[in-house]
Design an enzyme around this catalytic site. Structure first.
Site, PDB file in Angstrom:
ATOM      1  N   ILE A  13     -28.800  27.741  24.410  1.00  0.00           N
ATOM      2  CA  ILE A  13     -28.938  27.329  23.146  1.00  0.00           C
ATOM      3  C   ILE A  13     -28.341  28.244  22.549  1.00  0.00           C
ATOM      4  O   ILE A  13     -29.587  29.176  22.113  1.00  0.00           O
ATOM      5  CB  ILE A  13     -30.185  26.446  22.751  1.00  0.00           C
ATOM      6  CG1 ILE A  13     -30.611  25.311  23.611  1.00  0.00           C
ATOM      7  CG2 ILE A  13     -30.603  25.870  21.608  1.00  0.00           C
ATOM      8  CD1 ILE A  13     -31.944  24.883  23.712  1.00  0.00           C
ATOM      9  N   ASP A  66     -25.441  38.137  18.819  1.00  0.00           N
ATOM     10  CA  ASP A  66     -24.871  37.496  17.498  1.00  0.00           C
ATOM     11  C   ASP A  66     -23.199  38.054  17.850  1.00  0.00           C
ATOM     12  O   ASP A  66     -22.243  38.316  18.365  1.00  0.00           O
ATOM     13  CB  ASP A  66     -24.766  39.330  16.381  1.00  0.00           C
ATOM     14  CG  ASP A  66     -24.433  39.052  15.108  1.00  0.00           C
ATOM     15  OD1 ASP A  66     -23.934  38.265  15.098  1.00  0.00           O
ATOM     16  OD2 ASP A  66     -23.769  40.405  14.720  1.00  0.00           O
ATOM     17  N   ASN A  93     -25.009  26.268  18.212  1.00  0.00           N
ATOM     18  CA  ASN A  93     -25.817  25.423  17.196  1.00  0.00           C
ATOM     19  C   ASN A  93     -25.854  26.600  15.954  1.00  0.00           C
ATOM     20  O   ASN A  93     -25.406  26.547  14.731  1.00  0.00           O
ATOM     21  CB  ASN A  93     -27.148  25.221  17.215  1.00  0.00           C
ATOM     22  CG  ASN A  93     -28.114  25.467  16.062  1.00  0.00           C
ATOM     23  OD1 ASN A  93     -28.243  23.778  15.643  1.00  0.00           O
ATOM     24  ND2 ASN A  93     -29.144  26.179  16.210  1.00  0.00           N
ATOM     25  N   TYR A 159     -17.764  27.012   3.976  1.00  0.00           N
ATOM     26  CA  TYR A 159     -18.409  26.642   4.609  1.00  0.00           C
ATOM     27  C   TYR A 159     -17.938  25.538   5.578  1.00  0.00           C
ATOM     28  O   TYR A 159     -17.724  24.847   6.832  1.00  0.00           O
ATOM     29  CB  TYR A 159     -20.000  26.171   4.741  1.00  0.00           C
ATOM     30  CG  TYR A 159     -20.957  25.682   5.149  1.00  0.00           C
ATOM     31  CD1 TYR A 159     -21.369  26.177   6.438  1.00  0.00           C
ATOM     32  CD2 TYR A 159     -21.255  24.114   5.059  1.00  0.00           C
ATOM     33  CE1 TYR A 159     -22.496  25.472   7.005  1.00  0.00           C
ATOM     34  CE2 TYR A 159     -21.370  23.437   5.974  1.00  0.00           C
ATOM     35  CZ  TYR A 159     -22.623  24.645   6.612  1.00  0.00           C
ATOM     36  OH  TYR A 159     -23.778  22.993   7.351  1.00  0.00           O
ATOM     37  N   LYS A 163     -16.817  23.818   9.574  1.00  0.00           N
ATOM     38  CA  LYS A 163     -17.055  22.291   9.961  1.00  0.00           C
ATOM     39  C   LYS A 163     -15.787  21.354  10.455  1.00  0.00           C
ATOM     40  O   LYS A 163     -16.175  20.987  11.516  1.00  0.00           O
ATOM     41  CB  LYS A 163     -18.767  21.595   9.291  1.00  0.00           C
ATOM     42  CG  LYS A 163     -19.223  23.158   9.221  1.00  0.00           C
ATOM     43  CD  LYS A 163     -19.971  23.348  10.599  1.00  0.00           C
ATOM     44  CE  LYS A 163     -21.877  23.386  10.742  1.00  0.00           C
ATOM     45  NZ  LYS A 163     -21.817  24.299  11.820  1.00  0.00           N
ATOM     46  N   VAL A 192     -30.571  18.879   6.150  1.00  0.00           N
ATOM     47  CA  VAL A 192     -32.032  18.774   6.899  1.00  0.00           C
ATOM     48  C   VAL A 192     -32.484  19.651   6.288  1.00  0.00           C
ATOM     49  O   VAL A 192     -31.518  21.350   6.118  1.00  0.00           O
ATOM     50  CB  VAL A 192     -31.164  19.012   7.881  1.00  0.00           C
ATOM     51  CG1 VAL A 192     -32.573  19.694   9.496  1.00  0.00           C
ATOM     52  CG2 VAL A 192     -30.763  18.371   8.898  1.00  0.00           C
TER      53      VAL A 192
HETATM   54  P1  NDP Z   1     -31.298  28.293  10.106  1.00  0.00           P
HETATM   55  O1  NDP Z   1     -30.989  28.930   9.417  1.00  0.00           O
HETATM   56  O2  NDP Z   1     -32.981  27.503  10.357  1.00  0.00           O
HETATM   57  O3  NDP Z   1     -30.847  28.355  12.040  1.00  0.00           O
HETATM   58  C1  NDP Z   1     -30.126  28.640  12.354  1.00  0.00           C
HETATM   59  C2  NDP Z   1     -29.798  29.888  13.531  1.00  0.00           C
HETATM   60  O4  NDP Z   1     -28.146  30.176  13.627  1.00  0.00           O
HETATM   61  C3  NDP Z   1     -30.622  30.623  13.689  1.00  0.00           C
HETATM   62  O5  NDP Z   1     -31.330  30.423  14.783  1.00  0.00           O
HETATM   63  C4  NDP Z   1     -30.383  32.280  13.500  1.00  0.00           C
HETATM   64  O6  NDP Z   1     -30.680  32.363  14.520  1.00  0.00           O
HETATM   65  C5  NDP Z   1     -28.926  32.285  14.244  1.00  0.00           C
HETATM   66  N1  NDP Z   1     -27.351  32.949  13.062  1.00  0.00           N
HETATM   67  C6  NDP Z   1     -27.174  32.778  12.129  1.00  0.00           C
HETATM   68  N2  NDP Z   1     -26.597  33.151  12.388  1.00  0.00           N
HETATM   69  C7  NDP Z   1     -26.181  33.644  13.575  1.00  0.00           C
HETATM   70  C8  NDP Z   1     -25.730  35.107  14.662  1.00  0.00           C
HETATM   71  N3  NDP Z   1     -24.668  35.367  13.809  1.00  0.00           N
HETATM   72  N4  NDP Z   1     -26.004  35.352  15.636  1.00  0.00           N
HETATM   73  C9  NDP Z   1     -26.785  34.828  16.611  1.00  0.00           C
HETATM   74  N5  NDP Z   1     -27.151  33.599  15.943  1.00  0.00           N
HETATM   75  C10 NDP Z   1     -27.013  33.596  14.338  1.00  0.00           C
HETATM   76  O7  NDP Z   1     -30.233  26.676  10.125  1.00  0.00           O
HETATM   77  P2  NDP Z   1     -29.719  25.204  10.427  1.00  0.00           P
HETATM   78  O8  NDP Z   1     -31.263  24.818  11.533  1.00  0.00           O
HETATM   79  O9  NDP Z   1     -30.522  24.324   9.545  1.00  0.00           O
HETATM   80  O10 NDP Z   1     -28.952  25.219  11.072  1.00  0.00           O
HETATM   81  C11 NDP Z   1     -28.219  25.109  12.707  1.00  0.00           C
HETATM   82  C12 NDP Z   1     -26.806  24.683  12.353  1.00  0.00           C
HETATM   83  O11 NDP Z   1     -27.155  23.299  11.492  1.00  0.00           O
HETATM   84  C13 NDP Z   1     -25.826  25.213  11.749  1.00  0.00           C
HETATM   85  O12 NDP Z   1     -24.431  25.521  12.855  1.00  0.00           O
HETATM   86  C14 NDP Z   1     -25.051  24.631  10.129  1.00  0.00           C
HETATM   87  O13 NDP Z   1     -24.737  24.808   9.833  1.00  0.00           O
HETATM   88  C15 NDP Z   1     -26.051  23.419  10.752  1.00  0.00           C
HETATM   89  N6  NDP Z   1     -26.124  22.353  10.359  1.00  0.00           N
HETATM   90  C16 NDP Z   1     -26.898  22.986   9.091  1.00  0.00           C
HETATM   91  C17 NDP Z   1     -28.235  21.664   8.198  1.00  0.00           C
HETATM   92  C18 NDP Z   1     -28.788  21.858   7.126  1.00  0.00           C
HETATM   93  O14 NDP Z   1     -28.736  21.214   6.038  1.00  0.00           O
HETATM   94  N7  NDP Z   1     -29.447  21.996   7.322  1.00  0.00           N
HETATM   95  C19 NDP Z   1     -27.319  20.183   7.954  1.00  0.00           C
HETATM   96  C20 NDP Z   1     -25.770  20.456   9.252  1.00  0.00           C
HETATM   97  C21 NDP Z   1     -25.121  20.976  10.058  1.00  0.00           C
HETATM   98  P3  NDP Z   1     -31.185  34.681  13.805  1.00  0.00           P
HETATM   99  O15 NDP Z   1     -31.257  34.878  12.102  1.00  0.00           O
HETATM  100  O16 NDP Z   1     -32.134  35.257  14.806  1.00  0.00           O
HETATM  101  O17 NDP Z   1     -29.742  35.337  14.966  1.00  0.00           O
HETATM  102  C1  8X3 Z   2     -25.618  21.640   5.637  1.00  0.00           C
HETATM  103  C2  8X3 Z   2     -25.268  20.507   4.872  1.00  0.00           C
HETATM  104  O1  8X3 Z   2     -25.240  19.816   2.275  1.00  0.00           O
HETATM  105  O2  8X3 Z   2     -25.445  22.407   2.849  1.00  0.00           O
HETATM  106  O3  8X3 Z   2     -24.345  21.345   6.658  1.00  0.00           O
HETATM  107  O4  8X3 Z   2     -23.494  21.365   3.424  1.00  0.00           O
HETATM  108  S1  8X3 Z   2     -24.754  20.999   3.425  1.00  0.00           S
END
Ligand code: NDP
Ligand code: 8X3
Length: 258
Positions: A13, A66, A93, A159, A163, A192
């Site tokens: 993951i 990263d 993810n 962004y 996606k 979310v």
């Molecule tokens: P968070 O910011 O809570 O989590 C993002 C995760 O991605 C963290 O674990 C972060 O870990 C990791 N990450 C970011 N950049 C890097 C990098 N360069 N290398 C490794 N890891 C990285 O956001 P979400 O849980 O909401 O987001 C998870 C996924 O869901 C994303 O792809 C987002 O686009 C998608 N998503 C989110 C939505 C929302 O509304 N929240 C809606 C739809 C999709 P760390 O900083 O420790 O590296």
């Molecule tokens: C993340 C949801 O609404 O910020 O994918 O684009 S939104």
């Protein structure tokens, strides 16, 4: 319907240190899968790994990557890959958005970072782990897309485009793996509540608050529910795509706020 057991599975993951990835890690562990959890924040991963091992008795490897850096991905994965004989589930993810400025007013370096993380990282990790996935017992690649990939909104050109890449790349993978047992899924959430907006708005709490104001957003566990559903279907059943929205969200840009 007979569902699949994840006992003795290994799941990989990315972006597991917070939000959706963290919820997925706990959910897959609760279903009996061993885990490799990745992100940049090593301390968070190590704390999680310890807790998951204790709570669920599964094996957990915490891997610092990263995903926006090809060198970092190669370095971390090459070490792990040589020690594994199979991988069952890959959850791509890790991802982020930076800013909500109009494109012509946005920061180019940030845009490049978003593309490297959301597209290049996902693509390279999938490529490097595919040989192990092909040896998995119930092989499955799940990419976390977004409703934002279906339709652009102002201030989201980059962004949303990343996606849309995830959607089309995932559809292409599904065709390429069609003659194998590998199942390919795109999960597309709407709003979310996670650290996502905090990162996007660089910690500006009033902007973050306004995103979730007047609506009951989805929570990370809602997304984990769709992952559990997808990975536990019997092998003849491939979940191609799931879109999930908060009840008062109509599409990527329209929300009814009370
Ligand atoms: P968070 O910011 O809570 O989590 C993002 C995760 O991605 C963290 O674990 C972060 O870990 C990791 N990450 C970011 N950049 C890097 C990098 N360069 N290398 C490794 N890891 C990285 O956001 P979400 O849980 O909401 O987001 C998870 C996924 O869901 C994303 O792809 C987002 O686009 C998608 N998503 C989110 C939505 C929302 O509304 N929240 C809606 C739809 C999709 P760390 O900083 O420790 O590296
Ligand atoms: C993340 C949801 O609404 O910020 O994918 O684009 S939104």
């Amino acid at each position: 319907m007979k569902t699949i057991s994840l006992k003795n599975n290994l799941s990989f993951i990315t972006g597991a240190s917070s939000g959706i990835g963290e919820a997925i890690a706990y959910r897959l562990a609760s279903l009996g899968s061993n885990l490799i959890i990745c992100a940049r924040r090593e301390d968070r991963l190590n704390d999680m790994a310890e807790k998951i091992r204790k709570d669920y008795g599964v094996e957990v490897i915490a891997l610092t990557i990263d995903v926006s850096s090809i060198d970092s991905i190669k370095q971390s994965l090459n070490t792990v890959i040589s020690k594994l004989d199979k991988l069952d589930i890959l959850i791509n993810n890790a991802g982020l958005a930076l800013g909500r400025d109009k494109y012509h007013e946005s920061n180019l370096d940030e845009s490049i970072r978003v593309i490297r993380t959301n597209c290049e990282g996902l693509m390279i990790i999938t490529k490097m782990l595919s040989p192990l996935i092909l040896k998995g017992d119930n092989p499955h690649i799940i990419n976390i897309g977004s409703i934002a990939g279906d339709e652009a909104y102002s201030g989201g050109a980059i962004y949303c485009a990343t996606k849309a890449f995830v959607k089309t790349f995932t559809d292409g993978l599904r065709l390429d793996f069609m003659d194998t047992n590998v199942r390919i899924t795109n999960i597309k959430p709407g709003l979310v509540e996670t650290e996502f907006s905090n990162i996007r708005f660089r910690g500006d709490s009033s902007k973050v608050k306004s995103i979730y104001e007047g609506i009951d957003p989805l929570v990370a566990e809602d997304v984990a529910d769709t992952i559990e559903f997808s990975v536990t279907r019997p092998m003849h059943f491939q979940v191609a795509e799931i879109t999930l929205l908060a009840t008062h969200q109509g599409n990527g840009s329209q929300i009814y706020r009370k």
